[in-house]
Scaffold this motif. Sequence first.
Motif, PDB file in Angstrom:
ATOM      1  N   LEU A 197       9.280 124.572  12.286  1.00 49.18           N
ATOM      2  CA  LEU A 197       8.077 124.450  13.119  1.00 49.18           C
ATOM      3  C   LEU A 197       7.985 125.614  14.099  1.00 49.18           C
ATOM      4  N   PHE A 198       9.107 125.970  14.711  1.00 54.31           N
ATOM      5  CA  PHE A 198       9.106 127.081  15.665  1.00 54.31           C
ATOM      6  C   PHE A 198       8.835 128.421  14.980  1.00 54.31           C
ATOM      7  N   ALA A 199       9.125 128.508  13.677  1.00 51.91           N
ATOM      8  CA  ALA A 199       8.915 129.763  12.943  1.00 51.91           C
ATOM      9  C   ALA A 199       7.506 129.890  12.388  1.00 51.91           C
ATOM     10  N   ALA A 200       6.716 128.807  12.424  1.00 51.91           N
ATOM     11  CA  ALA A 200       5.348 128.848  11.884  1.00 51.91           C
ATOM     12  C   ALA A 200       4.452 129.644  12.825  1.00 51.91           C
ATOM     13  N   VAL A 255       7.932 133.167  20.176  1.00 55.78           N
ATOM     14  CA  VAL A 255       8.758 132.061  19.697  1.00 55.78           C
ATOM     15  C   VAL A 255       9.030 132.208  18.202  1.00 55.78           C
ATOM     16  N   SER A 256       7.984 132.467  17.412  1.00 62.11           N
ATOM     17  CA  SER A 256       8.135 132.489  15.956  1.00 62.11           C
ATOM     18  C   SER A 256       8.968 133.685  15.471  1.00 62.11           C
ATOM     19  N   SER A 257       8.801 134.841  16.089  1.00 62.49           N
ATOM     20  CA  SER A 257       9.521 136.033  15.612  1.00 62.49           C
ATOM     21  C   SER A 257      11.038 135.907  15.751  1.00 62.49           C
ATOM     22  N   PRO A 258      11.578 135.537  16.936  1.00 64.71           N
ATOM     23  CA  PRO A 258      13.041 135.353  17.015  1.00 64.71           C
ATOM     24  C   PRO A 258      13.556 134.243  16.097  1.00 64.71           C
ATOM     25  N   THR A 259      12.748 133.190  15.931  1.00 63.54           N
ATOM     26  CA  THR A 259      13.174 132.101  15.055  1.00 63.54           C
ATOM     27  C   THR A 259      13.265 132.570  13.616  1.00 63.54           C
ATOM     28  N   ARG A 260      12.322 133.395  13.202  1.00 63.14           N
ATOM     29  CA  ARG A 260      12.374 133.931  11.841  1.00 63.14           C
ATOM     30  C   ARG A 260      13.577 134.854  11.657  1.00 63.14           C
ATOM     31  N   VAL A 261      13.983 135.538  12.704  1.00 61.49           N
ATOM     32  CA  VAL A 261      15.189 136.364  12.620  1.00 61.49           C
ATOM     33  C   VAL A 261      16.414 135.477  12.392  1.00 61.49           C
ATOM     34  N   ILE A 262      16.472 134.356  13.091  1.00 62.84           N
ATOM     35  CA  ILE A 262      17.582 133.413  12.914  1.00 62.84           C
ATOM     36  C   ILE A 262      17.624 132.900  11.480  1.00 62.84           C
ATOM     37  N   ILE A 263      16.448 132.536  10.939  1.00 58.88           N
ATOM     38  CA  ILE A 263      16.389 132.056   9.550  1.00 58.88           C
ATOM     39  C   ILE A 263      16.852 133.149   8.590  1.00 58.88           C
ATOM     40  N   ILE A 275      19.685 125.516   6.547  1.00 56.74           N
ATOM     41  CA  ILE A 275      18.689 126.037   7.495  1.00 56.74           C
ATOM     42  C   ILE A 275      18.007 127.271   6.921  1.00 56.74           C
ATOM     43  N   GLY A 276      18.785 128.149   6.307  1.00 59.72           N
ATOM     44  CA  GLY A 276      18.205 129.364   5.753  1.00 59.72           C
ATOM     45  C   GLY A 276      17.188 129.108   4.673  1.00 59.72           C
ATOM     46  N   PHE A 277      17.363 128.038   3.915  1.00 60.44           N
ATOM     47  CA  PHE A 277      16.435 127.731   2.823  1.00 60.44           C
ATOM     48  C   PHE A 277      15.298 126.826   3.277  1.00 60.44           C
ATOM     49  N   ILE A 278      15.645 125.653   3.847  1.00 64.73           N
ATOM     50  CA  ILE A 278      14.634 124.658   4.184  1.00 64.73           C
ATOM     51  C   ILE A 278      13.716 125.148   5.293  1.00 64.73           C
ATOM     52  N   ALA A 279      14.264 125.735   6.344  1.00 64.25           N
ATOM     53  CA  ALA A 279      13.439 126.163   7.467  1.00 64.25           C
ATOM     54  C   ALA A 279      12.423 127.219   7.045  1.00 64.25           C
ATOM     55  N   LYS A 280      12.818 128.121   6.159  1.00 67.48           N
ATOM     56  CA  LYS A 280      11.892 129.155   5.692  1.00 67.48           C
ATOM     57  C   LYS A 280      10.738 128.533   4.911  1.00 67.48           C
ATOM     58  N   LEU A 281      11.065 127.662   3.955  1.00 66.76           N
ATOM     59  CA  LEU A 281      10.018 127.042   3.138  1.00 66.76           C
ATOM     60  C   LEU A 281       9.139 126.106   3.968  1.00 66.76           C
ATOM     61  N   PHE A 282       9.738 125.408   4.931  1.00 65.47           N
ATOM     62  CA  PHE A 282       8.972 124.510   5.782  1.00 65.47           C
ATOM     63  C   PHE A 282       8.000 125.304   6.648  1.00 65.47           C
ATOM     64  N   ALA A 283       8.448 126.431   7.183  1.00 69.05           N
ATOM     65  CA  ALA A 283       7.570 127.272   7.995  1.00 69.05           C
ATOM     66  C   ALA A 283       6.401 127.799   7.165  1.00 69.05           C
TER      67      ALA A 283
END
Length: 261
Positions: free
Chosen positions: A94-97, A105-113, A148-156
């Motif tokens: 959600l934070f990466a969307a 918020v989204s840019s640093p979260t996408r870096v984490i993913i 997290i690397g897989f699900i968070a990316k696809l969820f975003a």
Amino acid sequence: MAVVKDYPNPFERSPANTIGVIVIAAYLIYAAIDMDLSLARFLEGLGHGSALLDRMFPPNFTRWELLLDGLIESMQIAIISSVVGIFMSLFIGLFAARNMMPAWVSSPTRVIIALCRSFHPVIIAILFVKAVGFGALAGLLTLIVASIGFIAKLFAEAIEEISFKQVEAIRATGASFTSIVLFAVLPQVFSRFIGFSMYQLDSNLRNSTMVGIVGAGGLGGTLFSAFQRFDYDFVTAILLTIIAIILLGEFLSGKVREIFQ
């Protein structure tokens, strides 16, 4: 009279295509020579493989208690890591969307993913084994990172594809951000999220045996020990057990998808 459309030929030859094919073919030949690949080595490997198969069959299930202990630990690692990783991915995705969050918020979260997806689970497992020691904890942390690397990316990405009309309608009522997420966002992506989650659980079942090879707990450690002892009939028993678990997980994940679709 039928009209025949004249479609362009996707395989039309051109100087650029010809040069590209020649370059690729030349590189493949160079790589094969550089790695000392040859038909003789392949045929020799087939002979060794035939001898190995003779030693692997019939499978030996006499040490079923050892097999069961490793299997239970692998399943515990896979299930716990999947639940924790999927739960964390709900918020991280959600934070990466980018359509729901500001760029800061989204840019640093996408870096984490991206960092979570940068390395193979075996490499991450080695790092965690060095950090927390041998055992199930290292495997658990490894698969949480992988989830997290897989699900968070696809969820975003799923959230970014939603229709924003529902979001705007609920926002117009003065609803809170939490209500917007619960009643406008999640209903549109819930079935896809379930599918992602089931796939990740299936993946974690496989990876839980793989990370054990480097000491991160589970059935992989039992498998590696059997290889070291040249106990190949027991190796076959372990491999058949892994196959059975993966097939069972595939069956259950299919049933869950049918329920939520």
